[in-house]
Enzyme design. Sequence first.
Site, PDB file in Angstrom:
ATOM      1  N   HIS A 261      47.237  46.104  40.206  1.00  0.00           N
ATOM      2  CA  HIS A 261      48.327  45.156  39.953  1.00  0.00           C
ATOM      3  C   HIS A 261      49.213  45.109  41.196  1.00  0.00           C
ATOM      4  O   HIS A 261      48.718  44.798  42.273  1.00  0.00           O
ATOM      5  CB  HIS A 261      49.074  45.603  38.690  1.00  0.00           C
ATOM      6  CG  HIS A 261      50.082  44.645  38.142  1.00  0.00           C
ATOM      7  ND1 HIS A 261      50.189  43.340  38.503  1.00  0.00           N
ATOM      8  CD2 HIS A 261      51.054  44.836  37.208  1.00  0.00           C
ATOM      9  CE1 HIS A 261      51.171  42.764  37.833  1.00  0.00           C
ATOM     10  NE2 HIS A 261      51.716  43.647  37.043  1.00  0.00           N
ATOM     11  N   HIS A 302      41.318  37.782  40.635  1.00  0.00           N
ATOM     12  CA  HIS A 302      42.497  37.622  39.762  1.00  0.00           C
ATOM     13  C   HIS A 302      42.014  37.320  38.353  1.00  0.00           C
ATOM     14  O   HIS A 302      41.028  36.615  38.166  1.00  0.00           O
ATOM     15  CB  HIS A 302      43.387  36.469  40.260  1.00  0.00           C
ATOM     16  CG  HIS A 302      44.763  36.535  39.709  1.00  0.00           C
ATOM     17  ND1 HIS A 302      45.080  36.037  38.465  1.00  0.00           N
ATOM     18  CD2 HIS A 302      45.891  37.068  40.207  1.00  0.00           C
ATOM     19  CE1 HIS A 302      46.377  36.267  38.229  1.00  0.00           C
ATOM     20  NE2 HIS A 302      46.884  36.884  39.271  1.00  0.00           N
ATOM     21  N   ASP A 360      48.519  39.400  46.946  1.00  0.00           N
ATOM     22  CA  ASP A 360      48.694  40.669  47.674  1.00  0.00           C
ATOM     23  C   ASP A 360      47.964  40.688  49.003  1.00  0.00           C
ATOM     24  O   ASP A 360      48.217  41.555  49.842  1.00  0.00           O
ATOM     25  CB  ASP A 360      48.198  41.831  46.800  1.00  0.00           C
ATOM     26  CG  ASP A 360      49.069  41.972  45.574  1.00  0.00           C
ATOM     27  OD1 ASP A 360      48.568  41.717  44.468  1.00  0.00           O
ATOM     28  OD2 ASP A 360      50.261  42.260  45.746  1.00  0.00           O
TER      29      ASP A 360
HETATM   30  C1  SDX Z   1      48.250  41.054  40.868  1.00  0.00           C
HETATM   31  O1  SDX Z   1      47.957  39.158  36.337  1.00  0.00           O
HETATM   32  C2  SDX Z   1      48.693  38.780  37.311  1.00  0.00           C
HETATM   33  O2  SDX Z   1      49.267  37.698  37.316  1.00  0.00           O
HETATM   34  C3  SDX Z   1      48.850  39.785  38.432  1.00  0.00           C
HETATM   35  C4  SDX Z   1      49.590  39.300  39.666  1.00  0.00           C
HETATM   36  C5  SDX Z   1      51.047  39.033  39.378  1.00  0.00           C
HETATM   37  O3  SDX Z   1      51.646  38.248  40.132  1.00  0.00           O
HETATM   38  O4  SDX Z   1      51.605  39.677  38.464  1.00  0.00           O
HETATM   39  O5  SDX Z   1      48.995  38.116  40.161  1.00  0.00           O
HETATM   40  C6  SDX Z   1      49.564  40.363  40.773  1.00  0.00           C
HETATM   41  O6  SDX Z   1      48.066  42.047  40.223  1.00  0.00           O
HETATM   42  C7  SDX Z   1      47.167  40.426  41.700  1.00  0.00           C
HETATM   43  C8  SDX Z   1      45.850  41.256  41.659  1.00  0.00           C
HETATM   44  C9  SDX Z   1      46.001  42.431  42.628  1.00  0.00           C
HETATM   45  N1  SDX Z   1      44.849  43.346  42.503  1.00  0.00           N
HETATM   46  C10 SDX Z   1      43.925  43.443  43.440  1.00  0.00           C
HETATM   47  O7  SDX Z   1      43.872  42.752  44.454  1.00  0.00           O
HETATM   48  C11 SDX Z   1      42.923  44.572  43.178  1.00  0.00           C
HETATM   49  C12 SDX Z   1      41.500  44.043  43.405  1.00  0.00           C
HETATM   50  N2  SDX Z   1      41.175  43.078  42.348  1.00  0.00           N
HETATM   51  C13 SDX Z   1      40.471  43.579  41.174  1.00  0.00           C
HETATM   52  O8  SDX Z   1      40.806  44.863  40.784  1.00  0.00           O
HETATM   53  C14 SDX Z   1      40.372  42.543  40.064  1.00  0.00           C
HETATM   54  O9  SDX Z   1      39.982  41.375  40.646  1.00  0.00           O
HETATM   55  C15 SDX Z   1      41.587  42.288  39.187  1.00  0.00           C
HETATM   56  C16 SDX Z   1      42.109  43.535  38.577  1.00  0.00           C
HETATM   57  C17 SDX Z   1      42.667  41.621  39.962  1.00  0.00           C
HETATM   58  C18 SDX Z   1      41.133  41.336  38.066  1.00  0.00           C
HETATM   59  O10 SDX Z   1      40.208  42.039  37.304  1.00  0.00           O
HETATM   60  P1  SDX Z   1      39.543  41.386  35.998  1.00  0.00           P
HETATM   61  O11 SDX Z   1      40.084  40.034  35.712  1.00  0.00           O
HETATM   62  O12 SDX Z   1      39.589  42.404  34.904  1.00  0.00           O
HETATM   63  O13 SDX Z   1      38.073  41.113  36.471  1.00  0.00           O
HETATM   64  P2  SDX Z   1      36.890  42.159  36.344  1.00  0.00           P
HETATM   65  O14 SDX Z   1      37.361  43.515  36.763  1.00  0.00           O
HETATM   66  O15 SDX Z   1      36.270  42.006  34.990  1.00  0.00           O
HETATM   67  O16 SDX Z   1      35.891  41.628  37.479  1.00  0.00           O
HETATM   68  C19 SDX Z   1      34.946  40.594  37.198  1.00  0.00           C
HETATM   69  C20 SDX Z   1      33.785  40.884  38.154  1.00  0.00           C
HETATM   70  C21 SDX Z   1      33.262  42.315  38.046  1.00  0.00           C
HETATM   71  O17 SDX Z   1      31.895  42.301  38.379  1.00  0.00           O
HETATM   72  P3  SDX Z   1      30.795  42.269  37.149  1.00  0.00           P
HETATM   73  O18 SDX Z   1      31.109  43.476  36.265  1.00  0.00           O
HETATM   74  O19 SDX Z   1      31.031  40.937  36.447  1.00  0.00           O
HETATM   75  O20 SDX Z   1      29.468  42.364  37.845  1.00  0.00           O
HETATM   76  O21 SDX Z   1      34.233  40.727  39.508  1.00  0.00           O
HETATM   77  C22 SDX Z   1      34.123  41.985  40.183  1.00  0.00           C
HETATM   78  C23 SDX Z   1      34.017  43.044  39.121  1.00  0.00           C
HETATM   79  O22 SDX Z   1      33.290  44.198  39.606  1.00  0.00           O
HETATM   80  N3  SDX Z   1      35.342  42.126  40.972  1.00  0.00           N
HETATM   81  C24 SDX Z   1      35.390  42.578  42.235  1.00  0.00           C
HETATM   82  C25 SDX Z   1      36.743  42.505  42.610  1.00  0.00           C
HETATM   83  N4  SDX Z   1      37.464  42.035  41.576  1.00  0.00           N
HETATM   84  C26 SDX Z   1      36.594  41.804  40.567  1.00  0.00           C
HETATM   85  N5  SDX Z   1      34.428  43.036  43.080  1.00  0.00           N
HETATM   86  C27 SDX Z   1      34.849  43.426  44.313  1.00  0.00           C
HETATM   87  N6  SDX Z   1      36.139  43.390  44.736  1.00  0.00           N
HETATM   88  C28 SDX Z   1      37.111  42.923  43.920  1.00  0.00           C
HETATM   89  N7  SDX Z   1      38.378  42.888  44.333  1.00  0.00           N
END
Ligand code: SDX
Length: 424
Positions: A261, A302, A360
């Site tokens: 997050h 996201h 971010d």
């Molecule tokens: C913020 O919600 C908000 O509005 C948050 C925010 C705000 O203003 O409040 O926008 C701020 O938190 C932005 C996000 C910051 N986080 C990151 O940058 C961390 C990296 N991102 C991931 O951890 C992830 O993308 C999330 C947590 C942001 C979203 O996760 P989800 O929606 O639960 O998606 P998921 O984990 O189910 O991923 C879907 C697929 C998966 O692969 P499969 O299981 O389908 O094969 O996408 C892959 C994940 O492994 N994946 C990634 C990835 N993010 C998702 N693979 C590599 N790198 C990534 N960053």
Amino acid sequence: MSDKKAHLEIDGIEGKIELPVYSGTLGPDVVDVRGLTAKGLFTYDPGFVSTAACESSITFIGGAKGILLHRGYPIEQLAEQSDHLETCYLLLFGELPNKAEKEAFISKVNAQRTVDNSIASLVKSFDRGAHPMSILCSATAALAGLYHKSLDITNNEHRVEAAINLIAKMPTLTAMCYRHSQGMDFITPNDDLDYAANFLYMMSGKTPSKTAAHAMDVVFLLHADHEQNASTSTVRLSGSSGTNPYAAIAAGIATLWGPSHGGANEAVLNMLNEIGDVSRIDEYVAKAKDKSDPFRLMGFGHRVYKNFDPRSRVMKKCCDEVLAELGNNNDPLLAMAKKLEVIALEDSYFVEKKLYPNVDFYSGILLKSLGIPVELFTCIFATGRTPGWISHWHEMLSEPYKIGRPRQLYKGAVKRDFVKLEDR
Ligand code: SDX
């Protein structure tokens, strides 16, 4: 509220279950599932991917088209034509202020910028190496100790006063966290400077350039609110018990800290530093794609945005302007970030999973160019997000509400009798 209906047929349950369907002004319709409880059923939605937990009029996010509206105003227009405190007013009260309202709001915030000595002593009591988010979270909760007795959360004016107090104090507390970590004295707020310029002044003791102050203000503005994200949902859930708003915001800060997050901006910089050189980017992209490797590309992906995060575009523009002014256009981290972005936007893994740079991704590079230390990035996010958190808290308490209490799918042991120690 609606004549649309959902009709549910469930094996083992006689007849159809009829559920109301509601439409908002924007976004998907929602199915009101509250009638399921009477049928002995719960919905199941780990991570609340498909759950609308409340009604709200503050922020709309359109994930498919990269839309972000605060009270209907697009984030791009606010970033271009407004400023952070005006956006705080908009989030809190629902309309842009006129000149007199804006001036009155600014002077109320300015009047609350200083922090009580007891809170300053609390900050100083932390180890200088303590993570600033632990200090910010504790200091915010400690504000509840100062203001609890004079605060009636059922009183609209009291709620607005608490909101203004929190918006005013966050930059001061964040700057204090930094100064303490450096073993430096705290700097009192300078009322000749606006919100963002004063923050940078309380960090360094120097009046910032117009470009730096504007960039800082845009960073705060871009983080101001984001619908029902994890930390905002935490503030709503804790606030629903009737707790003190300072305690509810401290809970939001604790949630924001996580690298999935708000902690992602710090994690982006740490990731770029770990990659170290453009030549190693392919190796890390491969790690991010490898299911057996826990590594993820920080700053990408996201839950809602499946196209682009409109904030990251504005942030990137701001980043370029600041680096151009500082003459750091060839900042190696920025070069790596831009290369990473190009690869991620072309690589089929990221394209198919709709993983785009989020807010971010560039904020970390922009904050670093402003001389902000990496460990302070998430405190900056918390400072920017405070108006959003407290506006959602205020919105929830302005209407009748229930304490949040989700249920579960129980997978534990069925009833069994206790076994005495001697019989085990
Ligand atoms: C913020 O919600 C908000 O509005 C948050 C925010 C705000 O203003 O409040 O926008 C701020 O938190 C932005 C996000 C910051 N986080 C990151 O940058 C961390 C990296 N991102 C991931 O951890 C992830 O993308 C999330 C947590 C942001 C979203 O996760 P989800 O929606 O639960 O998606 P998921 O984990 O189910 O991923 C879907 C697929 C998966 O692969 P499969 O299981 O389908 O094969 O996408 C892959 C994940 O492994 N994946 C990634 C990835 N993010 C998702 N693979 C590599 N790198 C990534 N960053």
